[in-house]
Design a protein around this motif. Structure first.
Motif, PDB file in Angstrom:
ATOM      1  N   ALA A  11      28.412  35.190  36.648  1.00 35.87           N
ATOM      2  CA  ALA A  11      29.582  34.849  35.891  1.00 35.87           C
ATOM      3  C   ALA A  11      30.558  35.840  35.590  1.00 35.87           C
ATOM      4  O   ALA A  11      31.706  35.428  35.651  1.00 35.87           O
ATOM      5  CB  ALA A  11      28.724  34.821  34.406  1.00 35.87           C
ATOM      6  N   GLN A  12      30.122  37.067  35.677  1.00 37.29           N
ATOM      7  CA  GLN A  12      31.147  38.037  35.698  1.00 37.29           C
ATOM      8  C   GLN A  12      32.183  37.738  36.951  1.00 37.29           C
ATOM      9  O   GLN A  12      33.516  38.087  36.587  1.00 37.29           O
ATOM     10  CB  GLN A  12      30.670  39.493  35.384  1.00 37.29           C
ATOM     11  CG  GLN A  12      30.107  39.845  33.870  1.00 37.29           C
ATOM     12  CD  GLN A  12      29.418  41.158  33.856  1.00 37.29           C
ATOM     13  OE1 GLN A  12      28.630  41.393  34.704  1.00 37.29           O
ATOM     14  NE2 GLN A  12      30.091  41.757  33.123  1.00 37.29           N
ATOM     15  N   PHE A  13      31.865  37.640  38.125  1.00 35.62           N
ATOM     16  CA  PHE A  13      32.707  37.575  39.295  1.00 35.62           C
ATOM     17  C   PHE A  13      33.338  36.494  39.108  1.00 35.62           C
ATOM     18  O   PHE A  13      34.365  36.323  39.535  1.00 35.62           O
ATOM     19  CB  PHE A  13      31.677  37.641  40.440  1.00 35.62           C
ATOM     20  CG  PHE A  13      31.418  38.979  40.885  1.00 35.62           C
ATOM     21  CD1 PHE A  13      32.495  39.774  41.511  1.00 35.62           C
ATOM     22  CD2 PHE A  13      30.192  39.654  41.036  1.00 35.62           C
ATOM     23  CE1 PHE A  13      32.243  41.100  41.917  1.00 35.62           C
ATOM     24  CE2 PHE A  13      29.999  40.879  41.330  1.00 35.62           C
ATOM     25  CZ  PHE A  13      30.983  41.513  41.971  1.00 35.62           C
ATOM     26  N   ARG A  14      32.853  35.274  38.823  1.00 33.34           N
ATOM     27  CA  ARG A  14      33.370  34.039  38.722  1.00 33.34           C
ATOM     28  C   ARG A  14      34.848  34.346  37.477  1.00 33.34           C
ATOM     29  O   ARG A  14      35.992  34.008  37.938  1.00 33.34           O
ATOM     30  CB  ARG A  14      32.706  32.957  37.919  1.00 33.34           C
ATOM     31  CG  ARG A  14      31.918  32.385  39.004  1.00 33.34           C
ATOM     32  CD  ARG A  14      31.575  30.704  38.310  1.00 33.34           C
ATOM     33  NE  ARG A  14      30.181  30.493  38.535  1.00 33.34           N
ATOM     34  CZ  ARG A  14      29.416  30.371  39.772  1.00 33.34           C
ATOM     35  NH1 ARG A  14      30.426  30.300  40.887  1.00 33.34           N
ATOM     36  NH2 ARG A  14      28.187  30.037  39.961  1.00 33.34           N
ATOM     37  N   GLU A  15      34.424  34.916  36.659  1.00 32.15           N
ATOM     38  CA  GLU A  15      35.604  35.267  35.472  1.00 32.15           C
ATOM     39  C   GLU A  15      36.500  36.178  36.129  1.00 32.15           C
ATOM     40  O   GLU A  15      37.857  35.916  36.232  1.00 32.15           O
ATOM     41  CB  GLU A  15      35.156  35.922  34.111  1.00 32.15           C
ATOM     42  CG  GLU A  15      36.229  35.880  33.262  1.00 32.15           C
ATOM     43  CD  GLU A  15      35.438  36.492  31.845  1.00 32.15           C
ATOM     44  OE1 GLU A  15      36.332  36.792  31.050  1.00 32.15           O
ATOM     45  OE2 GLU A  15      34.353  36.589  31.829  1.00 32.15           O
ATOM     46  N   LEU A  16      35.880  37.188  36.813  1.00 29.93           N
ATOM     47  CA  LEU A  16      36.847  38.007  37.417  1.00 29.93           C
ATOM     48  C   LEU A  16      37.924  37.464  38.426  1.00 29.93           C
ATOM     49  O   LEU A  16      39.260  37.671  38.357  1.00 29.93           O
ATOM     50  CB  LEU A  16      36.149  39.064  38.181  1.00 29.93           C
ATOM     51  CG  LEU A  16      36.964  40.166  38.958  1.00 29.93           C
ATOM     52  CD1 LEU A  16      37.854  40.880  38.091  1.00 29.93           C
ATOM     53  CD2 LEU A  16      35.723  40.848  39.827  1.00 29.93           C
ATOM     54  N   ILE A  17      37.497  36.678  39.149  1.00 32.27           N
ATOM     55  CA  ILE A  17      38.109  35.935  40.386  1.00 32.27           C
ATOM     56  C   ILE A  17      39.024  34.911  39.490  1.00 32.27           C
ATOM     57  O   ILE A  17      40.304  34.855  40.050  1.00 32.27           O
ATOM     58  CB  ILE A  17      37.270  35.201  41.267  1.00 32.27           C
ATOM     59  CG1 ILE A  17      36.576  36.298  42.011  1.00 32.27           C
ATOM     60  CG2 ILE A  17      38.017  34.293  42.357  1.00 32.27           C
ATOM     61  CD1 ILE A  17      37.144  37.098  43.167  1.00 32.27           C
ATOM     62  N   ALA A  18      38.708  34.404  38.708  1.00 31.94           N
ATOM     63  CA  ALA A  18      39.508  33.334  38.099  1.00 31.94           C
ATOM     64  C   ALA A  18      40.892  34.110  37.366  1.00 31.94           C
ATOM     65  O   ALA A  18      41.897  33.450  37.767  1.00 31.94           O
ATOM     66  CB  ALA A  18      38.686  32.585  36.850  1.00 31.94           C
ATOM     67  N   ARG A  19      40.730  35.179  36.716  1.00 32.03           N
ATOM     68  CA  ARG A  19      41.635  35.806  36.303  1.00 32.03           C
ATOM     69  C   ARG A  19      42.664  36.362  37.400  1.00 32.03           C
ATOM     70  O   ARG A  19      43.451  36.455  37.411  1.00 32.03           O
ATOM     71  CB  ARG A  19      41.300  37.131  35.518  1.00 32.03           C
ATOM     72  CG  ARG A  19      40.605  36.490  33.901  1.00 32.03           C
ATOM     73  CD  ARG A  19      40.716  37.852  33.076  1.00 32.03           C
ATOM     74  NE  ARG A  19      39.467  37.647  32.156  1.00 32.03           N
ATOM     75  CZ  ARG A  19      39.182  38.807  31.593  1.00 32.03           C
ATOM     76  NH1 ARG A  19      40.332  40.041  31.399  1.00 32.03           N
ATOM     77  NH2 ARG A  19      37.989  38.703  30.749  1.00 32.03           N
ATOM     78  N   GLY A  20      41.811  37.033  38.530  1.00 32.46           N
ATOM     79  CA  GLY A  20      42.272  37.606  39.509  1.00 32.46           C
ATOM     80  C   GLY A  20      43.249  36.870  40.357  1.00 32.46           C
ATOM     81  O   GLY A  20      44.355  37.171  40.667  1.00 32.46           O
ATOM     82  N   VAL A  21      42.750  35.461  40.329  1.00 31.13           N
ATOM     83  CA  VAL A  21      43.584  34.560  41.060  1.00 31.13           C
ATOM     84  C   VAL A  21      44.907  34.141  40.347  1.00 31.13           C
ATOM     85  O   VAL A  21      46.023  33.890  40.626  1.00 31.13           O
ATOM     86  CB  VAL A  21      42.875  33.030  41.329  1.00 31.13           C
ATOM     87  CG1 VAL A  21      43.883  32.179  41.776  1.00 31.13           C
ATOM     88  CG2 VAL A  21      41.774  33.626  42.643  1.00 31.13           C
ATOM     89  N   ASP A  22      44.585  34.045  38.852  1.00 36.02           N
ATOM     90  CA  ASP A  22      45.768  33.782  37.988  1.00 36.02           C
ATOM     91  C   ASP A  22      46.730  35.074  38.001  1.00 36.02           C
ATOM     92  O   ASP A  22      48.011  34.545  37.974  1.00 36.02           O
ATOM     93  CB  ASP A  22      45.215  33.868  36.528  1.00 36.02           C
ATOM     94  CG  ASP A  22      44.658  32.116  36.292  1.00 36.02           C
ATOM     95  OD1 ASP A  22      44.259  31.786  37.354  1.00 36.02           O
ATOM     96  OD2 ASP A  22      44.677  31.819  35.264  1.00 36.02           O
ATOM     97  N   CYS A  23      46.381  36.175  37.805  1.00 35.78           N
ATOM     98  CA  CYS A  23      47.274  37.186  37.715  1.00 35.78           C
ATOM     99  C   CYS A  23      46.813  38.113  38.711  1.00 35.78           C
ATOM    100  O   CYS A  23      46.281  39.286  38.240  1.00 35.78           O
ATOM    101  CB  CYS A  23      47.511  37.714  36.350  1.00 35.78           C
ATOM    102  SG  CYS A  23      46.025  38.038  35.595  1.00 35.78           S
ATOM    103  N   GLU A  24      47.461  38.049  39.886  1.00 25.86           N
ATOM    104  CA  GLU A  24      46.959  39.066  41.029  1.00 25.86           C
ATOM    105  C   GLU A  24      46.814  40.427  40.780  1.00 25.86           C
ATOM    106  O   GLU A  24      45.829  41.128  41.008  1.00 25.86           O
ATOM    107  CB  GLU A  24      48.009  38.998  42.335  1.00 25.86           C
ATOM    108  CG  GLU A  24      47.571  37.726  42.956  1.00 25.86           C
ATOM    109  CD  GLU A  24      46.765  37.801  44.043  1.00 25.86           C
ATOM    110  OE1 GLU A  24      46.096  39.122  44.149  1.00 25.86           O
ATOM    111  OE2 GLU A  24      46.555  37.031  44.839  1.00 25.86           O
TER     112      GLU A  24
END
Lengths: 166, 166
Positions: free
Chosen positions: A127-140
DNA sequence: CTAGGAGCTGGAGTGCACTCCAGCGCAAGG
DNA sequence: CCTTGCGCTGGAGTGCACTCCAGCTCCTAG
């Protein structure tokens, strides 16, 4: 794979007992393992056909499944042997036999709890990785360090995290 | 056990990080195992104090718990290492990382089912022994062979049992 | 009669994950 | 200054549970 001519087998043997290959396929234990278990005294019910090959009566098959259950749930081979060599239903051995089995039940239950907890840890990580990637993708840039930190090995993060809950 | 004089430690180190012994007690991993995991690349977050001793920041502790969860649930050391060396949150490694974790979840769930089944087998065996003994005590001779047979190694019972259910 | 295939035995070998150890350094207490 | 205690390193050793193998026998098919 033609059925091996059963001409020689006795009437009893013919229909009810299985060859080592069949047992292996049935139980998913390798042929070598079956032989080894027998040598080690975990499988006393095995018979032989006239030419010296192993024949497993159905009782043996069920017995193997019990042994398998014990092994898979973490009982050491030595303890399984002990259990097996306690023999038939003799009263004298009843307490020790029951102790072994009940102990094993307790351990299994413990293991199930542990497994549940460990599953939760892995799922939380996902879950944490998903969230991380979600945000990471949103704001590099500017990743949320506090989310990353407890999980990962990024050298930038060393020693940054505040106290842990418990 | 007087607290080792913390005089030398930096302010950050002092309160937040743990020595190897404490981590060992905290996680129930042996000191040797902690060192070995580190050498093997499963624990990248470990720091050193001025005199070369290991210091585990809280992030490392949490990380260790994840590694522990993976190991306990049967992930081989090699795969844990692979997972760990995938590094921080880099996008590039996201698919492989997720694959590893999700695969592991699947395996855990499988294992839980297996465990439930095996528990049932052991419990059934316990029940059968109880019943056997209950009867055996009531009427010493003439034990119920059909109950004993599928379970036990009594030589009298060899090859007696009829076909098995499945 | 021969060749192939399954199984047998006893014993050696393997893989994995630690675990132990010798020999060392540092730091504090008496 | 000396001892005690903890930790460090690199490497060797261990325990468990199989797994593999050579060399054999038996049976069946061609």
């Amino acid at each position: 794979m033609p059925p091996p001519s059963l001409a020689v087998m006795t009437a009893v043997t013919r229909e009810t007992s299985l060859g080592i290959r069949q047992v292996s396929e049935e139980t998913r234990l390798s042929i070598d393992t079956l032989r080894w278990y027998e040598r080690e005294g975990l499988l006393p019910l095995v018979e032989r056909s006239a030419d010296g090959r192993r024949r497993y009566p159905p009782g043996a098959l069920r017995f193997i499944r019990l042994v398998q259950a014990l092994r898979r749930t973490g009982m050491p081979v030595a303890d399984v042997r002990r259990f097996v060599t306690l023999g038939g239903g003799e009263l004298a051995h009843h307490p020790e036999r029951m102790a072994l089995l009940e102990q094993q039940c307790a351990q299994i239950e413990q293991r199930m709890v542990e497994l549940r907890d460990d599953l939760a840890v892995v799922q939380a990580t996902i879950a944490q990785f998903r969230e991380l990637i979600a945000r990471g993708v949103d704001c590099e840039d500017e990743l949320p360090d506090d989310l990353l930190a407890p999980i990962f090995a990024d050298p930038r993060l060393r020693g940054v995290v505040p106290g842990l809950p418990a």
